[in-house]
Design a protein around this motif. Sequence first.
Motif, PDB file in Angstrom:
ATOM      1  N   ASP A 173       0.550   0.239  -3.048  1.00  0.00           N
ATOM      2  CA  ASP A 173       0.768  -1.274  -3.548  1.00  0.00           C
ATOM      3  C   ASP A 173       0.937  -1.638  -4.822  1.00  0.00           C
ATOM      4  OD1 ASP A 173      -0.074  -1.924  -0.660  1.00  0.00           O
ATOM      5  OD2 ASP A 173      -2.251  -1.801  -1.293  1.00  0.00           O
ATOM      6  N   ARG A 174       0.466  -0.720  -5.800  1.00  0.00           N
ATOM      7  CA  ARG A 174       0.732  -0.747  -7.190  1.00  0.00           C
ATOM      8  C   ARG A 174       0.933   0.579  -7.503  1.00  0.00           C
ATOM      9  NH1 ARG A 174      -3.194  -3.948  -6.184  1.00  0.00           N
ATOM     10  NH2 ARG A 174      -5.032  -2.496  -6.539  1.00  0.00           N
ATOM     11  N   ILE A 175       1.997   0.738  -8.788  1.00  0.00           N
ATOM     12  CA  ILE A 175       2.312   1.990  -8.942  1.00  0.00           C
ATOM     13  C   ILE A 175       2.229   2.235 -10.567  1.00  0.00           C
ATOM     14  CG2 ILE A 175       4.252   3.607  -9.419  1.00  0.00           C
ATOM     15  CD1 ILE A 175       5.785   2.016  -6.989  1.00  0.00           C
ATOM     16  N   ALA A 176       1.425   3.197 -10.922  1.00  0.00           N
ATOM     17  CA  ALA A 176       1.342   3.429 -12.645  1.00  0.00           C
ATOM     18  C   ALA A 176       2.085   4.623 -12.786  1.00  0.00           C
ATOM     19  CB  ALA A 176      -0.216   3.673 -12.727  1.00  0.00           C
ATOM     20  N   SER A 194       1.798  11.612  -6.994  1.00  0.00           N
ATOM     21  CA  SER A 194       2.902  12.221  -6.313  1.00  0.00           C
ATOM     22  C   SER A 194       4.180  12.136  -7.222  1.00  0.00           C
ATOM     23  CB  SER A 194       3.298  11.512  -5.074  1.00  0.00           C
ATOM     24  OG  SER A 194       4.435  12.121  -4.553  1.00  0.00           O
ATOM     25  N   GLU A 195       5.160  12.856  -7.260  1.00  0.00           N
ATOM     26  CA  GLU A 195       6.695  12.793  -7.844  1.00  0.00           C
ATOM     27  C   GLU A 195       7.636  12.261  -7.007  1.00  0.00           C
ATOM     28  OE1 GLU A 195       6.959  16.638  -9.544  1.00  0.00           O
ATOM     29  OE2 GLU A 195       5.288  16.562 -11.119  1.00  0.00           O
ATOM     30  N   ASP A 196       7.235  12.147  -5.871  1.00  0.00           N
ATOM     31  CA  ASP A 196       8.201  11.897  -4.758  1.00  0.00           C
ATOM     32  C   ASP A 196       8.195  10.343  -4.674  1.00  0.00           C
ATOM     33  OD1 ASP A 196       9.566  11.169  -2.267  1.00  0.00           O
ATOM     34  OD2 ASP A 196       8.562  12.966  -1.065  1.00  0.00           O
ATOM     35  N   LEU A 197       9.424   9.934  -5.319  1.00  0.00           N
ATOM     36  CA  LEU A 197       9.791   8.355  -5.207  1.00  0.00           C
ATOM     37  C   LEU A 197       9.492   7.626  -3.809  1.00  0.00           C
ATOM     38  CD1 LEU A 197      12.376   7.874  -8.094  1.00  0.00           C
ATOM     39  CD2 LEU A 197       9.857   6.974  -8.077  1.00  0.00           C
ATOM     40  N   ASP A 198      10.266   8.241  -2.830  1.00  0.00           N
ATOM     41  CA  ASP A 198       9.967   7.818  -1.585  1.00  0.00           C
ATOM     42  C   ASP A 198       8.653   7.536  -1.171  1.00  0.00           C
ATOM     43  OD1 ASP A 198      13.094   7.642  -1.203  1.00  0.00           O
ATOM     44  OD2 ASP A 198      13.038   9.504  -0.600  1.00  0.00           O
ATOM     45  N   GLU A 199       7.894   8.603  -1.264  1.00  0.00           N
ATOM     46  CA  GLU A 199       6.604   8.689  -0.964  1.00  0.00           C
ATOM     47  C   GLU A 199       5.630   7.614  -1.726  1.00  0.00           C
ATOM     48  OE1 GLU A 199       3.831  12.103   0.290  1.00  0.00           O
ATOM     49  OE2 GLU A 199       3.724  11.983  -1.997  1.00  0.00           O
ATOM     50  N   ILE A 200       5.805   7.466  -2.969  1.00  0.00           N
ATOM     51  CA  ILE A 200       5.193   6.511  -3.812  1.00  0.00           C
ATOM     52  C   ILE A 200       5.685   5.060  -3.196  1.00  0.00           C
ATOM     53  CG2 ILE A 200       5.124   5.452  -6.067  1.00  0.00           C
ATOM     54  CD1 ILE A 200       5.539   8.388  -7.182  1.00  0.00           C
TER      55      ILE A 200
END
Length: 178
Positions: A145-148, A134-140
């Motif tokens: 739990d972890r973000i790459a 996703s490109e949606d920061l709120d969604e991410i």
Amino acid sequence: PREIAMLGVSNIPEERRRTGTAEGLPLMENLMMKDYRIPPFSKAGFLNVSEIRDHCGKLVSEFEILTPDLDKTEARILSGGNIQRMILARELWKEPRLVIASHPTYGLDLRAIEHTHRLLLKMKEKGSAILLVSEDLDEIMALSDRIAVMFNGKILGTRDSGKTNRQEIGLMMAGIAS
């Protein structure tokens, strides 16, 4: 694709109308396109239509798909949110081991976004691994739990969601490593 599905991998595609549905087919056929070959939906190559209809009726209710008819309503006339619910129902009802969700809420209204987020979080609680693209920061931030973060085709960095913030992730998305 069949072998991957048999391994417990589900896919929520980015292009829900183009690759997530067979728009000219009825809702019931779209819901069953991955599972029509397995018991109790078929036996010795014959479809159990009453079992399929009962199963699809349960999915329509559980996943809140708004449709006038299972057998006659073609997927193409459903709203974007209802198409997404149909895809979610088809992909999540068996509680897969891995869900690959590519931009799962792009173009949806707020109600459909919230519904999709609740379902993904429910799958996570039940033990499914979820790869969210996703490109949606709120969604991410809400679902991960972890973000790459990828930039120019390479992973620029990874962070635990509880130990980062929107600004740090946003800078990484812009190619600025920290």
